[in-house]
Scaffold this active site. Structure first.
Site, short mmCIF file in Angstrom:
data_model
loop_
_atom_site.label_atom_id
_atom_site.label_comp_id
_atom_site.label_asym_id
_atom_site.label_seq_id
_atom_site.Cartn_x
_atom_site.Cartn_y
_atom_site.Cartn_z
CG ASP A 1 43.07 76.70 -8.18
OD1 ASP A 1 43.45 76.70 -7.00
OD2 ASP A 1 43.79 77.09 -9.13
NE ARG B 1 43.07 71.79 -5.63
CZ ARG B 1 43.72 72.90 -5.88
NH1 ARG B 1 43.08 74.06 -5.87
NH2 ARG B 1 45.01 72.89 -6.14
NE ARG C 1 43.72 72.68 -10.40
CZ ARG C 1 44.88 73.29 -10.62
NH1 ARG C 1 45.15 74.43 -10.02
NH2 ARG C 1 45.77 72.78 -11.42
CG ASP D 1 45.10 80.45 -6.26
OD1 ASP D 1 45.43 79.71 -5.32
OD2 ASP D 1 45.23 80.15 -7.46
#
Length: 382
Positions: free
Chosen positions: A99, A85, A96, A101
């Site tokens: 991911d 990614r 994607r 976070d």
């Protein structure tokens, strides 16, 4: 700023490729590079949020880390890049492979050009709040002053969320421990014993090795196959049966799981090649009685090697009784294994081509072999 032992909460998501594997691989690497993964939530399935795309798998994790927040963020971005990614500023939401976070970094409230913690939109996303509430229900948002159960109740996001049966693990040892029993198989000289030894040492597994070196009929068989095939196969079967009954049923409180460099079914594969028709019929009856009693592996790994390389590796290890093994014998064995796997759909079997790999001297090749086992298992279970 004191950063030793800070608990960071992370969100993980994927909606491309082998989604479960991308999430699991990220957890393995977080545990290795960022700190200790302390908790992992259940996995949820949700529709793409903010754009049109395939369904996401989402989870949250708690990581005890000594990295500063900016350094932790860089690890997350690096793992995303390794999964294929590339974040493109201003491109908006898109599908994607991975991911990651950073939701919280302890109680820290921070706003810089590259990082905002707590994550500014976590309270708006049900696919984040639900797995977060699973592992940290009474943790309070340092800015909003509410715990995750309350934030979940107040969340206006009505995107459907489905809990999946998938289970993710904090590290490789936990993953393989859940499997319980892994058999590493392959042709003569394929490297199965070497790989089984490495896995046992690396992952704290109980090791079961075939005791072929103690078989008095083996050297005689290579000299005169027709005469010694039947006593050889019977002695192998008896020894394998005894070993499996004793070693796979006897618990070891200090080991995580069992790994062997053979599966007892190989007895039937080799006997089919070496025995005449009438001998094989008798042998198969005896085998059937024993096979139903032994423990079966949860993952059956077959290491594939080209015949030329098998012959080369057999020559290099220098066992006198293996000299002169013909190529067609190895090819018959290979065919026997593939017939077995093809005709055993209930078997969780995985073929790994190790022809260009050197998992002894190249750590990346060893990691690649383990990753293939993880990816196969998750894809099969998902």
């Amino acid at each position: 700023m004191k950063t030793q032992g800070v608990t960071a909460y992370l969100s993980l998501g994927s909606n491309l490729g082998n989604r479960a594997f991308f999430l699991q691989k990220a957890l393995f690497e977080l545990d290795r590079r960022a700190g200790r993964v302390e908790q992992v939530s259940p996995v949820y399935r949700s529709r793409a949020w903010g754009f049109e795309g395939g369904d996401f798998l989402n989870a949250c994790a708690a990581v005890s880390t000594s990295l500063p927040p900016e350094a932790l963020l860089e690890v997350l971005l690096e793992l995303e890049r390794e999964a294929g990614r590339e974040r493109v500023p201003g491109a908006g939401y898109r599908s994607r492979t991975l991911d990651l976070d950073l939701l919280y970094y302890g109680d820290l409230q921070l706003r810089t050009e590259t990082l905002v913690v707590p994550h500014p939109r976590l309270q708006e996303r049900r696919f984040v709040l639900k797995p977060l509430a699973d592992i940290a229900p009474q943790v309070y948002h340092p800015a909003l002053g509410r715990d995750h159960r309350n934030l979940l109740q107040e969340c206006r996001d009505d995107t459907p969320l489905e809990k999946t049966p998938l289970r993710l693990f904090a590290n490789r040892q936990e993953f393989f421990s859940d499997l319980g029993f892994v058999a590493v198989e392959g042709n003569i000289g394929a490297g199965k014993t070497t790989l089984a030894r490495m896995m046992a040492e690396d992952l704290n597994a109980k090791l079961i090795l075939e005791r072929f070196a103690d078989n008095p009929f083996l050297p005689k068989f290579y000299e005169d196959p027709a005469r010694f095939a039947f006593p050889l196969e019977l002695s192998f079967l008896a020894d394998r049966y005894q070993q499996f009954i004793e070693d796979t049923r006897q618990l070891d409180l200090f080991k995580s799981f069992v790994v062997s460099d053979y599966d007892i079914y190989k007895s039937l594969i080799f006997a089919r090649i070496t025995l005449g028709e009438e001998e094989f019929k008798l042998y198969r009856k005896l085998f059937g009685f024993m096979y139903q009693e032994v423990r079966k592996p949860r993952l059956y790994v077959y290491l594939y090697q080209r015949t030329e390389r098998l012959l080369d590796q057999i020559a290099r290890r220098g066992r006198d009784y293996e000299r002169g093994i013909p190529a067609d014998y190895l090819e018959q064995i290979q065919k026997g294994y593939f017939d077995f796997m093809r005709n055993s759909p209930e078997l969780n079997s995985l073929v790994i081509d190790v022809g260009d790999l050197d998992f002894v001297t190249r750590p990346g090749d060893y990691a690649s072999v383990l990753d293939q086992m993880v990816a196969h298992t998750l894809q099969r279970n998902g």
